[in-house]
Design a protein around this motif. Structure first.
Motif, PDB file in Angstrom:
ATOM      1  N   GLY A 394      22.000 -43.529 -18.131  1.00 44.91           N
ATOM      2  CA  GLY A 394      20.556 -43.703 -18.015  1.00 44.91           C
ATOM      3  C   GLY A 394      19.923 -44.120 -19.334  1.00 44.91           C
ATOM      4  N   GLN A 395      18.724 -44.665 -19.241  1.00 44.41           N
ATOM      5  CA  GLN A 395      17.994 -45.128 -20.417  1.00 44.41           C
ATOM      6  C   GLN A 395      16.671 -44.374 -20.514  1.00 44.41           C
ATOM      7  OE1 GLN A 395      19.082 -47.385 -22.691  1.00 44.41           O
ATOM      8  NE2 GLN A 395      21.010 -47.554 -21.575  1.00 44.41           N
ATOM      9  N   VAL A 396      16.383 -43.870 -21.708  1.00 47.58           N
ATOM     10  CA  VAL A 396      15.080 -43.252 -21.939  1.00 47.58           C
ATOM     11  C   VAL A 396      14.447 -43.833 -23.183  1.00 47.58           C
ATOM     12  CG1 VAL A 396      15.645 -41.085 -20.792  1.00 47.58           C
ATOM     13  CG2 VAL A 396      16.159 -41.351 -23.214  1.00 47.58           C
ATOM     14  N   GLY A 397      14.955 -44.930 -23.638  1.00 45.42           N
ATOM     15  CA  GLY A 397      14.448 -45.521 -24.867  1.00 45.42           C
ATOM     16  C   GLY A 397      13.217 -46.379 -24.657  1.00 45.42           C
ATOM     17  N   MET A 398      12.791 -46.539 -23.404  1.00 44.60           N
ATOM     18  CA  MET A 398      11.633 -47.362 -23.122  1.00 44.60           C
ATOM     19  C   MET A 398      10.528 -46.499 -22.550  1.00 44.60           C
ATOM     20  SD  MET A 398      13.588 -50.576 -21.316  1.00 44.60           S
ATOM     21  CE  MET A 398      14.369 -49.468 -20.135  1.00 44.60           C
ATOM     22  N   LEU A 399       9.291 -46.955 -22.723  1.00 46.25           N
ATOM     23  CA  LEU A 399       8.166 -46.266 -22.118  1.00 46.25           C
ATOM     24  C   LEU A 399       8.182 -46.531 -20.619  1.00 46.25           C
ATOM     25  CD1 LEU A 399       5.384 -47.002 -24.755  1.00 46.25           C
ATOM     26  CD2 LEU A 399       6.546 -44.841 -24.350  1.00 46.25           C
ATOM     27  N   GLU A 400       8.229 -45.461 -19.835  1.00 48.51           N
ATOM     28  CA  GLU A 400       8.274 -45.585 -18.388  1.00 48.51           C
ATOM     29  C   GLU A 400       7.247 -44.666 -17.760  1.00 48.51           C
ATOM     30  OE1 GLU A 400      12.260 -44.673 -17.289  1.00 48.51           O
ATOM     31  OE2 GLU A 400      13.004 -46.688 -17.720  1.00 48.51           O
ATOM     32  N   GLU A 401       6.821 -45.027 -16.565  1.00 45.59           N
ATOM     33  CA  GLU A 401       5.837 -44.214 -15.850  1.00 45.59           C
ATOM     34  C   GLU A 401       6.554 -43.159 -15.019  1.00 45.59           C
ATOM     35  OE1 GLU A 401       1.929 -44.732 -12.930  1.00 45.59           O
ATOM     36  OE2 GLU A 401       3.034 -46.487 -13.651  1.00 45.59           O
ATOM     37  N   HIS A 402       6.050 -41.935 -15.062  1.00 53.70           N
ATOM     38  CA  HIS A 402       6.628 -40.819 -14.327  1.00 53.70           C
ATOM     39  C   HIS A 402       5.524 -40.025 -13.645  1.00 53.70           C
ATOM     40  CE1 HIS A 402      10.458 -41.283 -16.570  1.00 53.70           C
ATOM     41  NE2 HIS A 402       9.669 -41.525 -17.608  1.00 53.70           N
ATOM     42  N   GLN A 403       5.857 -39.399 -12.533  1.00 58.47           N
ATOM     43  CA  GLN A 403       4.997 -38.381 -11.951  1.00 58.47           C
ATOM     44  C   GLN A 403       5.462 -37.043 -12.517  1.00 58.47           C
ATOM     45  OE1 GLN A 403       2.234 -38.826  -9.945  1.00 58.47           O
ATOM     46  NE2 GLN A 403       2.602 -40.980 -10.459  1.00 58.47           N
ATOM     47  N   ALA A 404       4.624 -36.426 -13.318  1.00 60.31           N
ATOM     48  CA  ALA A 404       5.058 -35.244 -14.065  1.00 60.31           C
ATOM     49  C   ALA A 404       3.924 -34.240 -14.180  1.00 60.31           C
ATOM     50  CB  ALA A 404       5.539 -35.667 -15.459  1.00 60.31           C
ATOM     51  N   THR A 405       4.283 -33.048 -14.641  1.00 60.70           N
ATOM     52  CA  THR A 405       3.311 -32.001 -14.957  1.00 60.70           C
ATOM     53  C   THR A 405       3.288 -31.799 -16.456  1.00 60.70           C
ATOM     54  OG1 THR A 405       3.606 -30.893 -12.825  1.00 60.70           O
ATOM     55  CG2 THR A 405       2.697 -29.580 -14.637  1.00 60.70           C
ATOM     56  N   PRO A 463      12.344 -37.152 -18.613  1.00 57.49           N
ATOM     57  CA  PRO A 463      12.715 -38.383 -17.910  1.00 57.49           C
ATOM     58  C   PRO A 463      13.277 -38.176 -16.520  1.00 57.49           C
ATOM     59  CG  PRO A 463      14.451 -37.784 -19.425  1.00 57.49           C
ATOM     60  CD  PRO A 463      13.367 -36.767 -19.625  1.00 57.49           C
ATOM     61  N   GLU A 464      13.530 -36.928 -16.102  1.00 52.72           N
ATOM     62  CA  GLU A 464      14.051 -36.663 -14.767  1.00 52.72           C
ATOM     63  C   GLU A 464      13.021 -35.857 -13.996  1.00 52.72           C
ATOM     64  OE1 GLU A 464      17.741 -34.638 -15.341  1.00 52.72           O
ATOM     65  OE2 GLU A 464      18.864 -36.496 -15.613  1.00 52.72           O
ATOM     66  N   SER A 465      12.889 -36.158 -12.719  1.00 47.91           N
ATOM     67  CA  SER A 465      11.867 -35.492 -11.916  1.00 47.91           C
ATOM     68  C   SER A 465      12.487 -34.810 -10.704  1.00 47.91           C
ATOM     69  CB  SER A 465      10.817 -36.508 -11.456  1.00 47.91           C
ATOM     70  OG  SER A 465      11.409 -37.504 -10.652  1.00 47.91           O
ATOM     71  N   SER A 466      11.775 -33.816 -10.186  1.00 46.39           N
ATOM     72  CA  SER A 466      12.158 -33.144  -8.944  1.00 46.39           C
ATOM     73  C   SER A 466      10.880 -32.677  -8.264  1.00 46.39           C
ATOM     74  CB  SER A 466      13.084 -31.950  -9.219  1.00 46.39           C
ATOM     75  OG  SER A 466      12.348 -30.856  -9.741  1.00 46.39           O
ATOM     76  N   ASP A 467      11.021 -32.206  -7.039  1.00 46.62           N
ATOM     77  CA  ASP A 467       9.832 -31.752  -6.304  1.00 46.62           C
ATOM     78  C   ASP A 467       9.374 -30.364  -6.745  1.00 46.62           C
ATOM     79  OD1 ASP A 467      11.953 -30.329  -5.328  1.00 46.62           O
ATOM     80  OD2 ASP A 467      11.641 -30.843  -3.225  1.00 46.62           O
ATOM     81  N   SER A 526      -3.679 -39.284 -18.102  1.00 45.20           N
ATOM     82  CA  SER A 526      -4.816 -38.384 -17.879  1.00 45.20           C
ATOM     83  C   SER A 526      -4.431 -36.911 -17.820  1.00 45.20           C
ATOM     84  CB  SER A 526      -5.550 -38.796 -16.597  1.00 45.20           C
ATOM     85  OG  SER A 526      -4.691 -38.668 -15.468  1.00 45.20           O
ATOM     86  N   PRO A 527      -3.234 -36.527 -17.287  1.00 45.67           N
ATOM     87  CA  PRO A 527      -2.892 -35.102 -17.312  1.00 45.67           C
ATOM     88  C   PRO A 527      -2.862 -34.517 -18.718  1.00 45.67           C
ATOM     89  CG  PRO A 527      -1.458 -36.267 -15.782  1.00 45.67           C
ATOM     90  CD  PRO A 527      -2.222 -37.307 -16.533  1.00 45.67           C
TER      91      PRO A 527
END
Length: 577
Positions: A394-405, A463-467, A526-527
């Motif tokens: 996986g790559q995390v070296g770039m700015l990416e959009e995530h749904q996060a808290t 960089p990793e998401s879950s419900d 915004s969060p």
């Protein structure tokens, strides 16, 4: 009755572990007998106790508890079929069957792994240089033994003479060279059998070629980088084959760039004494080119360089790495002595060694780059997240959009405290506070974005998401508030301090930025703005969540009361039910 623990890890790995009589500790701590990593696992989480046919689970005061069949428990007897939840790991109790599991005590009991042949010596008393076990009368007089010491595998040539002299222990490289010399002697035979000067010259030439290969191999083994290997190798080759010119060129894109130049004579700055026609031929054919009359060789386009440098004989070999040409080793002579076919074979072999050096250098650079990247990631992400990133490519070296808290922690009253206490005391407070932040955030799978003067920002879902990212963020926040209340009782003049942990969920842009040597993890959205505003307006130790985060939580598990902190937004103070 032997029990087996079937472990279903969040990364999909399945494994069975046998539980023997006595205690088996589990947790994140490396000293645990069974190490489990990831969210919700405490350092010393729980222990299994086996007494005869009875199996018991005992929680050791873990932060997030141990569940048996979805029921929280501190101590409970277990039966086959029971399912336990430890963090994100699912554990199932089964009865052992023959060959069904791995015994975690086996490593300690069985010692060295049983994959050595019978003629391998493992006794450490014989691992010192020049010592071997006693040879019995029934042993063969001439044998070769692979002997293991603490640092390397050595080859021992066990050929004692009539006086019983000590056996000489050779490193692998030395033993390979000795065997090659023996093969050379067997090929050329005894000099008494060959009275012609040609045979003696051939033997001398073979020996010199072998010696050169050995010296170049030694340079390769000792080199710390590519240049420290290529430069001395070029010097060795130039003297050994009496060349006028030795040039090592490496491909940079589609262009050959000289890396090392050795030439008998003066050169102007930037001058490279090679024939472009010969280089093009090597690149096109991918094979060693030998020519002793370059001026009349139909394969080579005669150019100005051949005349300028009075080139008569040339040998050039491709540097091949995994079937691709990565460069060229180029030699020429201007005198009457031509290059022989043996010279061509020797240069081809040297080219292979140089290609090995290129590949070795690339691997070292890749390893160094990966190490730097891993260290950069480990500043911000839990170790298990970093491991999964590298394992899956996986790559995390770039700015990416995530749904996060987003979780923002802000200490109220900290700046006033810095005016009352000295730098050493403030530093100690920050050290303990930041250590707690790291532990609680990483325990729950969050990423730590920033720490500054008591202010902290963490993300759950990048960089990793879950419900369950919002749940893990809340658990981290609650644990931080509890731990902070205990810590401030130990800090001098800290009774006026309070910690607000504020959470909001939504879209964020996050990733690593900066140079290769220095990375920073940034997050925007915004969060983050909302949580920072909420934390700044709260003057008590509390966990505050926005309506967006509250909607993602199992609401039966928590109690909330609405607080008036931001206009046009519903904000809640949250506690456990």
């Amino acid at each position: 009755m032997p029990f087996v623990l079937a472990i279903h890890s969040p990364d999909g790995v399945l494994r069975d572990v046998t539980l023997k009589d006595g205690e088996t500790s589990i947790g994140r701590d490396p000293s645990s007998q069974l190490v489990l990593e990831g969210r919700g696992v405490s350092r010393r989480h729980a222990k299994f106790v086996v007494t005869g046919d009875q199996l018991t689970i005992v929680d050791l005061g873990s932060t997030y508890g141990t569940r048996v069949n979805d029921v929280p428990t501190m101590r409970r007897e277990l039966s086959p079929g029971d399912r336990l939840t430890v963090g994100m790991h699912q554990l199932e109790i089964k009865l052992a069957t023959v060959g069904s599991s791995f015994d975690i005590s086996e490593l300690a009991e069985r010692g060295s792994p049983p994959y050595f042949s019978e003629d391998v010596t493992q006794d450490p008393q014989f691992a010192e240089l020049g010592q071997t076990p006693a040879v019995g009368e029934d042993d063969e007089d001439n044998r070769k033994t692979l002997q293991l010491d603490r640092s390397a595998i050595n080859f021992v040539l066990d050929n004692p003479d009539e006086q019983g002299q000590a056996v000489k222990v050779l490193s692998k490289r030395q033993s390979d060279l000795m065997q090659a010399v023996q093969r050379l002697e067997a090929t050329t035979g005894n000099l008494e059998e060959f009275k012609t000067p040609t045979a003696e010259l051939q033997q001398a030439a073979d020996y010199q070629a072998l010696l050169l290969m050995y010296k170049v191999s030694a340079e390769l083994a000792a080199a710390t980088d590519l240049d420290s290997f290529l430069a001395p190798t070029a010097d060795l080759v130039m003297e050994a084959v009496s060349a006028n010119t030795v040039v090592v060129l490496l491909l940079d894109g589609d262009e050959l760039v000289p890396r090392v130049i050795r030439h008998r004579g003066a050169l102007h700055p930037g001058e490279v004494p090679v024939s472009r026609g010969i280089l093009d031929l090597v690149l096109a054919e991918g094979e060693t080119v030998v020519s002793n009359d370059v001026g009349h060789d139909e394969r080579i386009q005669t150019g100005h360089s051949l005349t300028l440098y009075n080139i008569r004989s040339v040998v050039a070999a491709p540097l091949m790495v995994r079937g691709e040409v990565k460069g060229v080793l180029y030699l020429n002579r201007s005198g009457p002595i031509p290059f022989s076919s043996a010279d061509g074979d020797l240069v081809a072999a040297l080219g292979s060694l140089m290609a090995s050096g290129i590949e070795q250098s690339r691997l070292k650079e890749d390893y160094a780059s990966e190490t730097l990247r891993r260290r950069a990631l480990e500043r911000f992400h839990p170790p298990e997240v970093v491991d999964r990133i590298f394992r899956t490519g996986g790559q995390v070296g770039m700015l990416e959009e995530h749904q996060a808290t987003a979780l923002v922690c802000d200490i109220s009253g900290f700046h006033a405290l810095t005016e009352r206490l000295g730098p050493r005391e403030i530093a100690q407070i920050l050290h303990e506070y930041y250590e707690t932040i790291y532990e609680k955030v990483f325990d729950n799978g969050g990423s730590l974005v920033k720490l500054h003067d008591g202010w902290a920002l963490a993300l759950f879902g990048a960089p990793e998401s879950s419900d369950r990212d919002a749940v893990w963020a809340v658990e981290a926040g609650l644990a931080l508030c509890t731990e902070f209340s205990s810590l401030k009782m130990l800090w001098p003049e800290a009774n006026t301090l309070s910690l607000c942990c504020a959470l909001d969920s939504g879209s964020v842009v996050a990733g690593l930025v900066g140079s290769v040597d220095r990375h920073e993890y940034v997050a925007l959205g915004s969060p983050i703005v909302t949580t920072a505003a909420v934390a700044a307006q709260t003057n008590e130790t509390a966990l505050i969540v926005t309506e967006r985060t509250w909607a993602e939580l199992p609401q039966m598990r928590y109690r909330v009361k609405e607080v008036d902190l931001l206009p046009d937004q519903r904000i809640y103070q949250l506690t456990e039910a």
